[in-house]
Design an enzyme around this catalytic site. Structure first.
Site, short mmCIF file in Angstrom:
data_model
loop_
_atom_site.label_atom_id
_atom_site.label_comp_id
_atom_site.label_asym_id
_atom_site.label_seq_id
_atom_site.Cartn_x
_atom_site.Cartn_y
_atom_site.Cartn_z
N CYS A 63 0.88 -1.32 -0.09
CA CYS A 63 -0.03 -0.01 0.17
C CYS A 63 0.89 1.26 0.07
O CYS A 63 1.87 1.34 0.74
CB CYS A 63 -1.07 0.17 1.26
SG CYS A 63 -2.29 -1.15 0.95
N HIS A 64 0.49 2.34 -0.75
CA HIS A 64 1.27 3.47 -0.90
C HIS A 64 0.77 4.47 0.24
O HIS A 64 -0.29 4.59 0.62
CB HIS A 64 0.85 4.40 -2.10
CG HIS A 64 1.59 3.44 -3.38
ND1 HIS A 64 0.75 2.24 -3.88
CD2 HIS A 64 2.33 3.43 -4.12
CE1 HIS A 64 1.52 1.94 -4.96
NE2 HIS A 64 2.52 2.50 -5.14
N GLU A 99 -7.55 1.01 2.66
CA GLU A 99 -7.62 1.82 3.81
C GLU A 99 -8.86 1.63 4.65
O GLU A 99 -8.96 1.38 5.82
CB GLU A 99 -7.28 3.28 3.52
CG GLU A 99 -5.93 3.39 3.24
CD GLU A 99 -5.20 3.05 1.95
OE1 GLU A 99 -3.99 3.27 1.79
OE2 GLU A 99 -6.04 2.72 0.99
N ASP A 113 -12.07 -6.75 21.54
CA ASP A 113 -11.12 -6.67 22.69
C ASP A 113 -12.05 -6.20 23.82
O ASP A 113 -11.82 -6.47 25.14
CB ASP A 113 -10.16 -6.11 22.30
CG ASP A 113 -9.18 -5.70 23.40
OD1 ASP A 113 -8.57 -6.87 23.95
OD2 ASP A 113 -8.84 -4.77 23.97
#
Length: 305
Positions: A63-64, A99, A113
């Site tokens: 990924c850029h 993203e 969590d």
């Protein structure tokens, strides 16, 4: 990493979704009352998602790094399912779907969590891309029907057989990638009247007439002088886009005199004669430029375009 230096910046949007399924209604009630021992689950998970979106390139190797310019997180509860929806926007050369999915995944993990102390039966399901917009796929249908093109190489040395044409062939490759039919290809000398006569002759037979060469500042560079007097409408935005794209990559691009305009229903372009100049000019405006043919045929603008 994939080379994206040839791409142009566009508004890119992606929306992704993840689902967290709990095992009992008491967990949902604790969420809604903000009574989970570890704190405010929705806000904590949202914050984790924002960090995840901005740091995707540090977790996913290919990924850029890119400027994230907007992120929104929404939640929806249906029964025992919590639906997470995240939208990401940027103005850049590559999309933000990874993203968005990364953000949705981290939000779901953060919720897992924080909820696991009160619910041992939580599951994360269906991390997926809902939709994206703004890349090449958003412009692939700009060609309203099969269009035809004629390429003319303007060069004294190439027409005399002293050099090989590469710029014209690079233009043809780009047109074929945009599903434009190559109707003709020829090489002519840098002669003003010949260049002008070709435009008048061919403008009624093709949709797109592209010249390459003769846009510089030498005494024999006369392509703009040949075309400008006969063009019915100039398209300055196209010329500016070509020069801006080139200038970002080569400081001498400002010296090129590219031309864009219409002659009847034919779009006429005059591009640089160097191979890189021709390639970069095509990358700057294709396939987006093909939208002009919808306009020439009387199509209305879409409010979202």
């Amino acid at each position: 990493m994939v080379d994206i230096t040839h791409k142009i910046n566009t508004l890119r949007t992606a929306t992704a979704q993840a689902t967290v399924s709990v095992s009992k209604i008491e967990t949902i009630e604790a969420l809604q009352r903000n009574a989970v021992p570890k704190g405010n689950v929705f806000e904590m998970a949202k914050t984790a998602g924002l960090f995840a979106v901005k740091n995707t390139h540090t977790s996913i190797p290919d990924c850029h790094p890119l400027p994230v310019e907007y992120t929104a997180v929404d939640y929806r509860i249906e029964g025992l399912d919590i639906f997470i929806e995240i939208t990401v926007k940027t103005v850049y050369k590559t999309g933000v779907e990874v993203e968005a999915m990364h953000g949705a995944s981290v939000i779901a993990l953060t919720m897992y969590d924080m909820l696991k102390p009160i619910d041992k039966g939580i599951e994360i399901n269906n991390v997926k891309l809902l939709h994206k917009k703004g890349g090449k796929s958003s412009f692939k249908d700009q060609n309203p029907s099969r269009l035809s093109a004629h390429i003319i190489v303007c060069s004294d040395s190439i027409s005399e057989g002293k050099k090989e044409d590469k710029a014209g062939k690079a233009i043809m490759e780009k047109l074929q990638a945009s599903d434009v039919q190559i109707q003709g290809y020829e090489i002519i000398p840098d002669d003003l009247q010949t260049i002008r006569n070709k435009a008048i002759e061919l403008s009624d037979t093709v949709n797109l007439l592209i010249y390459t060469g003769g846009t510089g500042l030498s005494m024999r560079d006369v392509t703009p002088e040949a075309l400008e007097p006969i063009l019915e409408r100039r398209i300055p935005g196209v010329e500016e886009a070509i020069r801006k794209y080139g200038q970002d990559r080569m400081p001498y691009a400002m010296l090129s005199r590219s031309v864009a305009g219409t002659l009847g229903n034919c779009l006429v372009l005059a591009l640089p004669g160097s191979t890189n100049g021709a390639k970069e000019s095509m990358d700057a405006v294709f396939p987006h430029l093909l939208h002009v043919f919808k306009i020439l045929r009387g199509a209305q603008h879409n409010a979202d375009e």
